[in-house]
Design an enzyme around this catalytic site. Structure first.
Site, PDB file in Angstrom:
ATOM      1  N   GLU A   1      46.541  32.909  19.702  1.00 39.64           N
ATOM      2  CA  GLU A   1      47.830  32.627  20.198  1.00 39.64           C
ATOM      3  C   GLU A   1      49.042  32.152  18.955  1.00 39.64           C
ATOM      4  O   GLU A   1      48.318  30.782  18.717  1.00 39.64           O
ATOM      5  CB  GLU A   1      48.186  32.014  21.457  1.00 39.64           C
ATOM      6  CG  GLU A   1      49.586  32.142  22.018  1.00 39.64           C
ATOM      7  CD  GLU A   1      49.896  31.598  23.267  1.00 39.64           C
ATOM      8  OE1 GLU A   1      48.875  31.669  24.210  1.00 39.64           O
ATOM      9  OE2 GLU A   1      51.130  31.884  23.833  1.00 39.64           O
TER      10      GLU A   1
ATOM     11  N   LYS B   1      38.815  33.449  31.330  1.00 41.17           N
ATOM     12  CA  LYS B   1      39.246  32.996  30.078  1.00 41.17           C
ATOM     13  C   LYS B   1      39.799  31.380  30.263  1.00 41.17           C
ATOM     14  O   LYS B   1      40.205  30.971  31.258  1.00 41.17           O
ATOM     15  CB  LYS B   1      40.644  33.794  29.645  1.00 41.17           C
ATOM     16  CG  LYS B   1      41.161  32.947  28.387  1.00 41.17           C
ATOM     17  CD  LYS B   1      42.347  34.062  27.865  1.00 41.17           C
ATOM     18  CE  LYS B   1      43.573  33.917  28.350  1.00 41.17           C
ATOM     19  NZ  LYS B   1      44.284  32.691  28.143  1.00 41.17           N
TER      20      LYS B   1
ATOM     21  N   GLU C   1      41.039  27.960  27.571  1.00 37.96           N
ATOM     22  CA  GLU C   1      41.747  27.416  26.511  1.00 37.96           C
ATOM     23  C   GLU C   1      40.796  26.366  25.867  1.00 37.96           C
ATOM     24  O   GLU C   1      40.057  25.434  26.427  1.00 37.96           O
ATOM     25  CB  GLU C   1      43.131  26.774  26.595  1.00 37.96           C
ATOM     26  CG  GLU C   1      44.111  27.841  26.985  1.00 37.96           C
ATOM     27  CD  GLU C   1      45.402  27.526  27.370  1.00 37.96           C
ATOM     28  OE1 GLU C   1      45.681  26.181  27.207  1.00 37.96           O
ATOM     29  OE2 GLU C   1      46.064  28.180  28.160  1.00 37.96           O
TER      30      GLU C   1
ATOM     31  N   ASP D   1      42.503  33.673  34.240  1.00 33.75           N
ATOM     32  CA  ASP D   1      42.642  32.250  33.445  1.00 33.75           C
ATOM     33  C   ASP D   1      41.986  31.134  34.252  1.00 33.75           C
ATOM     34  O   ASP D   1      42.273  31.087  35.516  1.00 33.75           O
ATOM     35  CB  ASP D   1      44.191  31.892  33.170  1.00 33.75           C
ATOM     36  CG  ASP D   1      44.460  32.407  31.690  1.00 33.75           C
ATOM     37  OD1 ASP D   1      43.475  32.264  30.843  1.00 33.75           O
ATOM     38  OD2 ASP D   1      45.477  32.565  31.535  1.00 33.75           O
TER      39      ASP D   1
ATOM     40  N   ASP E   1      47.625  32.338  33.765  1.00 30.75           N
ATOM     41  CA  ASP E   1      48.227  31.251  34.025  1.00 30.75           C
ATOM     42  C   ASP E   1      49.635  31.044  33.895  1.00 30.75           C
ATOM     43  O   ASP E   1      50.300  30.398  34.228  1.00 30.75           O
ATOM     44  CB  ASP E   1      47.243  29.976  33.843  1.00 30.75           C
ATOM     45  CG  ASP E   1      47.329  29.655  32.279  1.00 30.75           C
ATOM     46  OD1 ASP E   1      47.604  30.478  31.393  1.00 30.75           O
ATOM     47  OD2 ASP E   1      46.858  28.333  32.024  1.00 30.75           O
ATOM     48  N   SER E   2      50.102  32.080  32.974  1.00 32.63           N
ATOM     49  CA  SER E   2      51.466  32.300  32.791  1.00 32.63           C
ATOM     50  C   SER E   2      52.291  32.702  34.195  1.00 32.63           C
ATOM     51  O   SER E   2      53.243  32.544  34.108  1.00 32.63           O
ATOM     52  CB  SER E   2      51.976  33.420  31.699  1.00 32.63           C
ATOM     53  OG  SER E   2      51.082  34.359  32.152  1.00 32.63           O
TER      54      SER E   2
END
Ligand code: KIV
Length: 331
Positions: free
Chosen positions: A249, A180, A182, A150, A111-112
């Site tokens: 991270e 993925k 978070e 993501d 999602d960057s």
């Protein structure tokens, strides 16, 4: 015949095994020669030659491409064998193809993309539809790597059903191999729901950019004992509920090492030191397309920002001076 020629791809030392490139070619010539005069003895010879040819090709292929296709199972094998896992982001077909051909193990449709591709300040605004669009383009390019996508902010936090629906959309509409998301304990029900539906999940602990407004900074996480203990416990939870791996991270290397000692699943670090099982970076940072983001953990392998600006300036000069196109560049 299945003759494989071409240059040996770069491989890790443990898999280095050099078969002279000429062997399949010599065997092919012998084969053709023997084919002209097919006496009984020659036919037997022919079979031997074919056998050795296949054998050499097999060894060559296996040794230079130890993993034909990376799966979640492969990652566990790699960890067991002490082979580090390489992971990079990609949001489009062209870069994904380059990464896959270079034998990257995991491609993350991160999602960057929200920052790097769409120019947003944070990862918060990117939508599920946008992630699916990026993932579809990446999947089309990939033959070997595991493609992980993501789940964007707001598509899994409210309840496990919604999380599952979002994950199913990604898998069905993009053809990706895993998702993925978070967070630790607080998203464990959603993760369980997704895994129970047969979708592999990668966790993401430490700095979790989707929660930027909660923390207010992108500083190192897990720097005090309370945070560090929570992170270890979250990692254990992720492993227990069945995540196939987790990203760590921006945490102290010592904490990552402690997580590694207390879990068995593959840990992929970004700014988490070298006691983890693999590393991930944002491709645009690694190749220097972006030049304003300079965290300590980033190693730039290229300065494409400067190279591209230089190429574009030369192009502009050539257009203005009418030296482009020249005679050879016209029809
Ligand atoms: O979105 C992303 O690129 C990521 C990596 C930084 C791990 O999550």
């Amino acid at each position: 015949f299945g003759i494989t020629t071409g240059s040996l791809p770069s491989i890790t030392e443990t898999h280095e095994f050099v078969v002279p490139k000429s062997i399949p070619i010599i065997l092919l010539i012998i084969n053709i020669f023997l084919d002209i005069d097919k006496s009984y003895a020659n036919l037997i010879c022919w079979h031997y030659v074919s056998f050795f040819n296949l054998f050499f090709n097999y060894i060559w292929h296996v040794k230079t491409n130890p993993y034909k296709r990376i799966t979640t199972k492969t990652l566990h094998e790699m960890k067991k064998n002490g082979e580090k896992i390489s992971m990079l982001t990609s949001y489009d077909f062209t870069f994904a193809k380059i990464l896959d051909e270079a034998n990257i193990d995991i491609i993350l449709v991160g999602d960057s993309a929200s920052n790097v591709f769409a120019g947003n300040e944070t990862t918060v605004p990117i939508t599920l539809d946008e992630m699916i669009y990026h993932a579809k383009s990446v999947v089309k390019a990939v033959k070997r790597a595991l493609v992980v996508v993501d789940l964007p902010f707001g598509t899994y936090q409210s309840d496990p059903q919604e999380a599952l629906r979002s994950a199913i959309r990604i898998m069905k509409e993009s053809g990706a191999h895993a998702v993925k998301l978070e967070g630790g304990f607080e998203v464990s029900e959603s993760i369980t729901r997704i895994i129970n539906a047969g979708i592999p999940v990668m966790g993401h602990l430490g700095l979790t950019p989707q929660s930027i407004y909660k923390f207010g900074t992108y500083n190192v996480r897990g720097a005090n004992k309370t945070e560090a203990d929570q992170l270890i416990s979250d990692a254990q939870d992720l492993e227990r509920i069945g995540c196939f791996a987790s990203v760590l991270e921006k945490i102290p290397a010592q904490l990552a090492e402690n997580v590694s000692k207390k879990t068995k699943f593959p840990l992929i670090g970004i700014g988490a030191g070298n006691h983890v099982d693999g590393q991930v970076l944002v491709l645009h940072d690694l190749i220097g397309l972006t030049n304003e983001f300079n965290p300590r953990f980033l190693r730039r392998y290229l300065d494409l920002n400067t190279s591209i600006k230089d190429a574009v300036s030369r192009y502009i000069d050539d257009v203005k001076s009418e030296s482009f196109p020249n005679k050879d560049e016209m029809y």
